[in-house]
Design a protein around this motif. Structure first.
Motif, short mmCIF file in Angstrom:
data_model
loop_
_atom_site.label_atom_id
_atom_site.label_comp_id
_atom_site.label_asym_id
_atom_site.label_seq_id
_atom_site.Cartn_x
_atom_site.Cartn_y
_atom_site.Cartn_z
N GLY A 12 3.74 3.62 -9.03
CA GLY A 12 2.28 3.70 -8.95
C GLY A 12 1.78 2.66 -7.99
O GLY A 12 2.52 1.79 -7.55
N ARG A 13 0.49 2.77 -7.67
CA ARG A 13 -0.10 1.72 -6.82
C ARG A 13 -0.61 0.57 -7.68
O ARG A 13 -0.72 -0.55 -7.23
CB ARG A 13 -1.23 2.31 -5.96
CG ARG A 13 -0.72 3.17 -4.82
CD ARG A 13 -1.85 3.71 -3.96
NE ARG A 13 -2.77 4.52 -4.74
CZ ARG A 13 -4.06 4.23 -4.95
NH1 ARG A 13 -4.61 3.16 -4.41
NH2 ARG A 13 -4.82 5.03 -5.68
N PHE A 14 -1.03 0.88 -8.89
CA PHE A 14 -1.48 -0.15 -9.84
C PHE A 14 -2.58 -1.02 -9.23
O PHE A 14 -2.48 -2.24 -9.19
CB PHE A 14 -0.29 -1.01 -10.32
CG PHE A 14 0.86 -0.19 -10.83
CD1 PHE A 14 0.69 0.67 -11.92
CD2 PHE A 14 2.11 -0.24 -10.22
CE1 PHE A 14 1.75 1.44 -12.39
CE2 PHE A 14 3.17 0.54 -10.68
CZ PHE A 14 2.99 1.38 -11.77
N GLY A 40 4.03 0.85 -5.54
CA GLY A 40 3.91 1.67 -4.35
C GLY A 40 2.85 1.17 -3.38
O GLY A 40 2.00 0.35 -3.73
N SER A 41 2.93 1.68 -2.16
CA SER A 41 1.99 1.27 -1.10
C SER A 41 1.92 -0.25 -1.05
O SER A 41 0.83 -0.85 -0.96
CB SER A 41 0.60 1.89 -1.33
OG SER A 41 0.70 3.29 -1.43
N ALA A 42 3.10 -0.87 -1.10
CA ALA A 42 3.18 -2.34 -1.24
C ALA A 42 2.65 -3.07 -0.01
O ALA A 42 2.32 -4.25 -0.09
CB ALA A 42 4.63 -2.74 -1.50
N MET A 60 0.20 -9.18 -12.24
CA MET A 60 -0.56 -8.44 -13.27
C MET A 60 0.39 -7.74 -14.24
O MET A 60 0.24 -7.82 -15.45
CB MET A 60 -1.44 -7.35 -12.62
CG MET A 60 -2.61 -7.85 -11.81
SD MET A 60 -3.42 -6.42 -11.01
CE MET A 60 -4.35 -7.27 -9.73
N ILE A 61 1.38 -7.04 -13.66
CA ILE A 61 2.28 -6.23 -14.49
C ILE A 61 3.18 -7.13 -15.33
O ILE A 61 3.33 -6.93 -16.54
CB ILE A 61 3.11 -5.26 -13.60
CG1 ILE A 61 2.18 -4.29 -12.87
CG2 ILE A 61 4.12 -4.50 -14.45
CD1 ILE A 61 2.85 -3.48 -11.75
#
Ligand code: NAD
Length: 174
Positions: A12-14, A40-42, A60-61
Motif C-alpha cells: 500500500g502507499r499508506f 509502495g510509491s516509496a 508510522m507503521i
C-alpha cells in the motif's frame, strides 16, 4: 523466518497508515506466520497524494504495530517502476519469499494473478472514512482526523508537522 513459514504480502502507499490498514494487518496476521508490508510509491513525498516519505511511513507503521504487539513482519520500501509487465518481478526481488498477496487494488491484484501468485481478498473496514484521501482532506480543512489513525500514527504526524505540510502543499508554498 523459515522456508515453510507462510509469509503474506500487503502493498500500500499508506498515506497515511490508518485504522483500516491496521485492521487488515490484524486479519492477515491471523492467517500468516509473517507479513511483508511493502511501502509502495516509496520515491514520492511532499505531494498532496503522497505527502509522507517512505521513512516517515515506516515509522508510522512500525510504531502502530508495536502498540498492537505485532512483531512478525518485514517492512520494505518499494519504488514504482513504470513498466507494469515487470513490476511483480521487481517487487519479488525486494521482499522475502511470499506465498500469498492481499490487495483490493485492481491493478495490483491483476498483476500478481497474471504472474501466478495466489491473491486473497483483503477485508474492508469502514472504507468511507478509513481512507488516506479522506484523512488528507480533513487535515487540509482543519477537521478532526486523529480518530481515523492509530494513536502512534497521529504522534508521528504531529512530530513531523504533517498537517502543516499538507496545508502548505495545497497553498503552493512547497
Ligand atoms: P493504499 O494505502 O490506498 O491501500 C493499501 C491496501 O489497503 C489496499 O489493498 C487497499 O484496498 C487496502 N485498504 C485501504 N483502506 C482500507 C480499509 N478502510 N479497509 C480495508 N482495506 C483497506 O495503497 P494503494 O494505492 O492500493 O497502493 C498500491 C501500491 O502499489 C502503490 O504504491 C502503487 O504505485 C503500487 N503499484 C505500482 C505499480 C508499478 O509501479 N508498476 C503497479 C501496481 C501497483
Amino acid at each position: 523466518m523459515n522456508s515453510d513459514d507462510f509469509n503474506s504480502l500487503l502493498i500500500g502507499r499508506f498515506q497515511p497508515f490508518h485504522k483500516g490498514h491496521l485492521e487488515v494487518i490484524k486479519a492477515i496476521a491471523g492467517e500468516s506466520d509473517y507479513i511483508t508490508i511493502g511501502i509502495g510509491s516509496a520515491q514520492y513525498s511532499h505531494t498532496f497524494e503522497n505527502p509522507f516519505t517512505a521513512g516517515e511511513r515506516h515509522l508510522m507503521i512500525s510504531r502502530a504495530l508495536k502498540g498492537e504487539g505485532i512483531e512478525r513482519y518485514f517492512l520494505v520500501p518499494i519504488i514504482d517502476i513504470n513498466r507494469y509487465a515487470v513490476w511483480v518481478a521487481h517487487v519479488a526481488s525486494l521482499v522475502p519469499p511470499f506465498k500469498a498477496v492481499y490487495s483490493n487494488n485492481p491493478l495490483t491484484k491483476r498483476l500478481f494473478q497474471e504472474a501466478g501468485y495466489e491473491v486473497r481478498a483483503s477485508p474492508l473496514f469502514n472504507v468511507e472514512v478509513y481512507s488516506g484521501t479522506e484523512i488528507r482532506k480533513r487535515m487540509l480543512a482543519g477537521q478532526e482526523w486523529r480518530d481515523l489513525v492509530p494513536k502512534a500514527v497521529a504522534e508521528v504526524i504531529d512530530e513531523i508537522g504533517g498537517e502543516v505540510r499538507i496545508r502548505d502543499l495545497m497553498k503552493g508554498l512547497l
